[in-house]
Design a protein around this motif. Structure first.
Motif, PDB file in Angstrom:
ATOM      1  N   SER A  86       0.587  -1.183   0.100  1.00 36.48           N
ATOM      2  CA  SER A  86       0.274  -0.359   0.337  1.00 36.48           C
ATOM      3  C   SER A  86       0.654   0.986   0.221  1.00 36.48           C
ATOM      4  O   SER A  86       0.726   1.880  -0.699  1.00 36.48           O
ATOM      5  CB  SER A  86      -0.692  -0.055   0.986  1.00 36.48           C
ATOM      6  OG  SER A  86      -1.887   1.312   1.277  1.00 36.48           O
ATOM      7  N   ARG A  88       3.719   1.937  -1.204  1.00 36.66           N
ATOM      8  CA  ARG A  88       4.512   1.816  -2.385  1.00 36.66           C
ATOM      9  C   ARG A  88       3.849   2.118  -3.497  1.00 36.66           C
ATOM     10  O   ARG A  88       4.235   2.362  -4.786  1.00 36.66           O
ATOM     11  CB  ARG A  88       5.453   0.567  -3.190  1.00 36.66           C
ATOM     12  CG  ARG A  88       7.146   0.160  -2.209  1.00 36.66           C
ATOM     13  CD  ARG A  88       6.945  -0.379  -2.594  1.00 36.66           C
ATOM     14  NE  ARG A  88       8.571  -0.533  -4.157  1.00 36.66           N
ATOM     15  CZ  ARG A  88       8.550  -1.977  -4.937  1.00 36.66           C
ATOM     16  NH1 ARG A  88       8.556  -2.725  -4.581  1.00 36.66           N
ATOM     17  NH2 ARG A  88       9.040  -0.707  -6.639  1.00 36.66           N
ATOM     18  N   ASN A  89       2.512   1.771  -3.608  1.00 35.57           N
ATOM     19  CA  ASN A  89       1.704   2.759  -4.599  1.00 35.57           C
ATOM     20  C   ASN A  89       1.657   4.012  -4.365  1.00 35.57           C
ATOM     21  O   ASN A  89       1.234   4.573  -5.709  1.00 35.57           O
ATOM     22  CB  ASN A  89       0.056   2.028  -3.968  1.00 35.57           C
ATOM     23  CG  ASN A  89      -0.810   2.058  -5.523  1.00 35.57           C
ATOM     24  OD1 ASN A  89      -0.171   1.926  -5.917  1.00 35.57           O
ATOM     25  ND2 ASN A  89      -1.878   2.610  -5.050  1.00 35.57           N
ATOM     26  N   ASN A 117       4.836   8.184 -13.151  1.00 33.34           N
ATOM     27  CA  ASN A 117       5.151   7.153 -12.922  1.00 33.34           C
ATOM     28  C   ASN A 117       6.795   6.984 -13.557  1.00 33.34           C
ATOM     29  O   ASN A 117       6.359   5.799 -14.774  1.00 33.34           O
ATOM     30  CB  ASN A 117       4.546   6.166 -12.653  1.00 33.34           C
ATOM     31  CG  ASN A 117       5.118   4.965 -11.818  1.00 33.34           C
ATOM     32  OD1 ASN A 117       5.484   4.588 -11.246  1.00 33.34           O
ATOM     33  ND2 ASN A 117       3.853   3.635 -12.126  1.00 33.34           N
ATOM     34  N   ASN A 122       3.405  -0.764 -11.690  1.00 38.66           N
ATOM     35  CA  ASN A 122       1.665  -0.018 -12.069  1.00 38.66           C
ATOM     36  C   ASN A 122       1.012   0.316 -10.393  1.00 38.66           C
ATOM     37  O   ASN A 122       1.463  -0.359  -9.341  1.00 38.66           O
ATOM     38  CB  ASN A 122       1.105  -1.547 -12.343  1.00 38.66           C
ATOM     39  CG  ASN A 122       1.346  -1.819 -13.473  1.00 38.66           C
ATOM     40  OD1 ASN A 122       1.641  -0.807 -15.270  1.00 38.66           O
ATOM     41  ND2 ASN A 122       1.154  -2.977 -14.073  1.00 38.66           N
ATOM     42  N   ARG A 123       0.916   1.304 -10.882  1.00 42.49           N
ATOM     43  CA  ARG A 123       0.040   2.473  -9.789  1.00 42.49           C
ATOM     44  C   ARG A 123      -1.224   1.998 -10.085  1.00 42.49           C
ATOM     45  O   ARG A 123      -2.246   2.473 -10.786  1.00 42.49           O
ATOM     46  CB  ARG A 123       0.380   3.920  -9.531  1.00 42.49           C
ATOM     47  CG  ARG A 123       2.000   4.192  -9.778  1.00 42.49           C
ATOM     48  CD  ARG A 123       3.098   3.526  -8.639  1.00 42.49           C
ATOM     49  NE  ARG A 123       4.291   3.278  -8.264  1.00 42.49           N
ATOM     50  CZ  ARG A 123       5.424   3.851  -8.007  1.00 42.49           C
ATOM     51  NH1 ARG A 123       4.113   4.622  -6.914  1.00 42.49           N
ATOM     52  NH2 ARG A 123       5.558   4.717  -8.158  1.00 42.49           N
ATOM     53  N   TYR A 124      -2.012   1.471  -8.529  1.00 42.84           N
ATOM     54  CA  TYR A 124      -3.953   1.506  -8.957  1.00 42.84           C
ATOM     55  C   TYR A 124      -4.815   2.109  -7.923  1.00 42.84           C
ATOM     56  O   TYR A 124      -3.986   2.859  -6.736  1.00 42.84           O
ATOM     57  CB  TYR A 124      -4.127  -0.209  -8.661  1.00 42.84           C
ATOM     58  CG  TYR A 124      -3.386  -1.411  -9.294  1.00 42.84           C
ATOM     59  CD1 TYR A 124      -3.706  -1.014 -10.770  1.00 42.84           C
ATOM     60  CD2 TYR A 124      -1.983  -1.931  -9.095  1.00 42.84           C
ATOM     61  CE1 TYR A 124      -3.420  -2.090 -11.794  1.00 42.84           C
ATOM     62  CE2 TYR A 124      -1.804  -3.003 -10.076  1.00 42.84           C
ATOM     63  CZ  TYR A 124      -2.180  -2.485 -12.015  1.00 42.84           C
ATOM     64  OH  TYR A 124      -1.572  -3.256 -12.196  1.00 42.84           O
ATOM     65  N   ILE A 126      -5.646   6.163  -7.526  1.00 46.48           N
ATOM     66  CA  ILE A 126      -5.102   6.043  -6.700  1.00 46.48           C
ATOM     67  C   ILE A 126      -5.861   7.884  -6.561  1.00 46.48           C
ATOM     68  O   ILE A 126      -6.454   7.634  -8.047  1.00 46.48           O
ATOM     69  CB  ILE A 126      -3.826   7.256  -7.661  1.00 46.48           C
ATOM     70  CG1 ILE A 126      -2.363   5.834  -7.668  1.00 46.48           C
ATOM     71  CG2 ILE A 126      -3.224   8.122  -6.804  1.00 46.48           C
ATOM     72  CD1 ILE A 126      -0.958   6.506  -7.617  1.00 46.48           C
ATOM     73  N   ASP A 139      -5.728   5.061 -12.852  1.00 44.40           N
ATOM     74  CA  ASP A 139      -4.342   3.948 -12.609  1.00 44.40           C
ATOM     75  C   ASP A 139      -3.580   4.687 -13.443  1.00 44.40           C
ATOM     76  O   ASP A 139      -3.831   5.620 -14.027  1.00 44.40           O
ATOM     77  CB  ASP A 139      -4.618   2.645 -12.662  1.00 44.40           C
ATOM     78  CG  ASP A 139      -6.308   2.038 -12.442  1.00 44.40           C
ATOM     79  OD1 ASP A 139      -6.272   2.364 -11.060  1.00 44.40           O
ATOM     80  OD2 ASP A 139      -6.467   1.187 -12.866  1.00 44.40           O
ATOM     81  N   SER A 169      -4.613   6.214  -1.646  1.00 46.11           N
ATOM     82  CA  SER A 169      -4.831   4.958  -1.786  1.00 46.11           C
ATOM     83  C   SER A 169      -5.267   3.730  -1.118  1.00 46.11           C
ATOM     84  O   SER A 169      -4.390   4.060   0.066  1.00 46.11           O
ATOM     85  CB  SER A 169      -3.387   4.791  -2.839  1.00 46.11           C
ATOM     86  OG  SER A 169      -3.793   2.841  -3.830  1.00 46.11           O
ATOM     87  N   PHE A 171      -5.184   0.785  -2.143  1.00 45.01           N
ATOM     88  CA  PHE A 171      -5.027  -0.436  -2.829  1.00 45.01           C
ATOM     89  C   PHE A 171      -3.241  -1.036  -2.168  1.00 45.01           C
ATOM     90  O   PHE A 171      -2.154  -0.720  -1.158  1.00 45.01           O
ATOM     91  CB  PHE A 171      -4.425   0.084  -3.938  1.00 45.01           C
ATOM     92  CG  PHE A 171      -3.504  -1.238  -5.515  1.00 45.01           C
ATOM     93  CD1 PHE A 171      -4.104  -1.904  -5.496  1.00 45.01           C
ATOM     94  CD2 PHE A 171      -2.043  -1.582  -5.088  1.00 45.01           C
ATOM     95  CE1 PHE A 171      -3.943  -3.037  -6.060  1.00 45.01           C
ATOM     96  CE2 PHE A 171      -1.804  -2.121  -5.369  1.00 45.01           C
ATOM     97  CZ  PHE A 171      -2.891  -3.481  -6.300  1.00 45.01           C
ATOM     98  N   PRO A 172      -3.825  -2.214  -1.722  1.00 42.22           N
ATOM     99  CA  PRO A 172      -4.357  -3.561  -3.040  1.00 42.22           C
ATOM    100  C   PRO A 172      -5.452  -3.305  -1.956  1.00 42.22           C
ATOM    101  O   PRO A 172      -6.704  -4.810  -2.699  1.00 42.22           O
ATOM    102  CB  PRO A 172      -3.515  -4.946  -2.632  1.00 42.22           C
ATOM    103  CG  PRO A 172      -2.280  -4.885  -1.363  1.00 42.22           C
ATOM    104  CD  PRO A 172      -2.555  -2.967  -1.060  1.00 42.22           C
TER     105      PRO A 172
END
Length: 185
Positions: A86, A88-89, A117, A122-124, A126, A139, A169, A171-172
């Motif tokens: 989370s 690192r996103n 980026n 991959n960044r999801y 945000i 994303d 974010s 995520f995940p």
């Protein structure tokens, strides 16, 4: 009786907010989210998960169950990995402000921020929010750029300053929310 006359500060956590405010800008239109600018806290689901781990640990100690210990420590390790994923996103993203058109008083200004980026990651999911209102969720694929926007209602005409906004974010898994405050004046 002198201790009864002591004034309690209005905000007990003001040093924490001052610390975050110093790290959130204003920046000169561009900033990289380094490790010391990204914050992480558990969500409600994360707090329930932590409570579950505590109950599992107490039950394993009380009934001396080896499989209970294995499950508890496995889920604790999984929670640590999720927390790092989370964080690192958002960490390492570069933010750059885009130009905004002048508007009339009472209109809504749209502010665009370019997310760069430059890493093979991959960044999801945000999101951007301001004043407690969530606006955009994007994303950002690896080695690419993505535009994220939020809106502010103006009280005067001309060019406006976007002010401080929140980039976040979950995520995940939604156990933790990773966030930062940014002011790209």
């Amino acid at each position: 009786m002198a201790f009864l006359k002591m004034q309690v500060p209005k905000f007990a956590f003001s040093p924490v907010f001052n610390f975050i405010s110093k790290r959130s800008g204003p920046f000169d239109g561009e900033v990289t989210l380094t490790r010391d600018r990204v914050y992480i806290i558990p969500t409600k689901a994360g707090m329930i998960y932590a409570l579950l781990l505590i109950v599992l640990l107490i039950g394993s100690v009380n009934y001396e169950k080896s499989l209970g210990f294995i499950l508890t420590f496995l889920l604790t390790g999984l929670g640590n990995v999720v927390m790092l994923a989370s964080w690192r996103n958002l960490a390492g993203l570069e933010l750059k402000s885009s130009d905004t058109a002048a508007i009339f008083s009472g209109d809504t200004a749209t502010f665009n921020v370019l997310l760069k980026n430059n890493q093979p990651l991959n960044r999801y999911s945000i999101g951007a929010s301001q004043l407690g209102v969530d606006y955009d969720l994007v994303d950002c694929p690896e080695n690419s750029q993505q535009l994220i926007s939020f809106k502010v209602k103006s009280s005067r005409r001309g060019e406006l300053n976007a002010g401080r906004f929140r980039l976040y974010s979950e995520f995940p898994t939604g156990l933790f929310v990773t966030w930062t405050w940014v002011d790209l004046s």
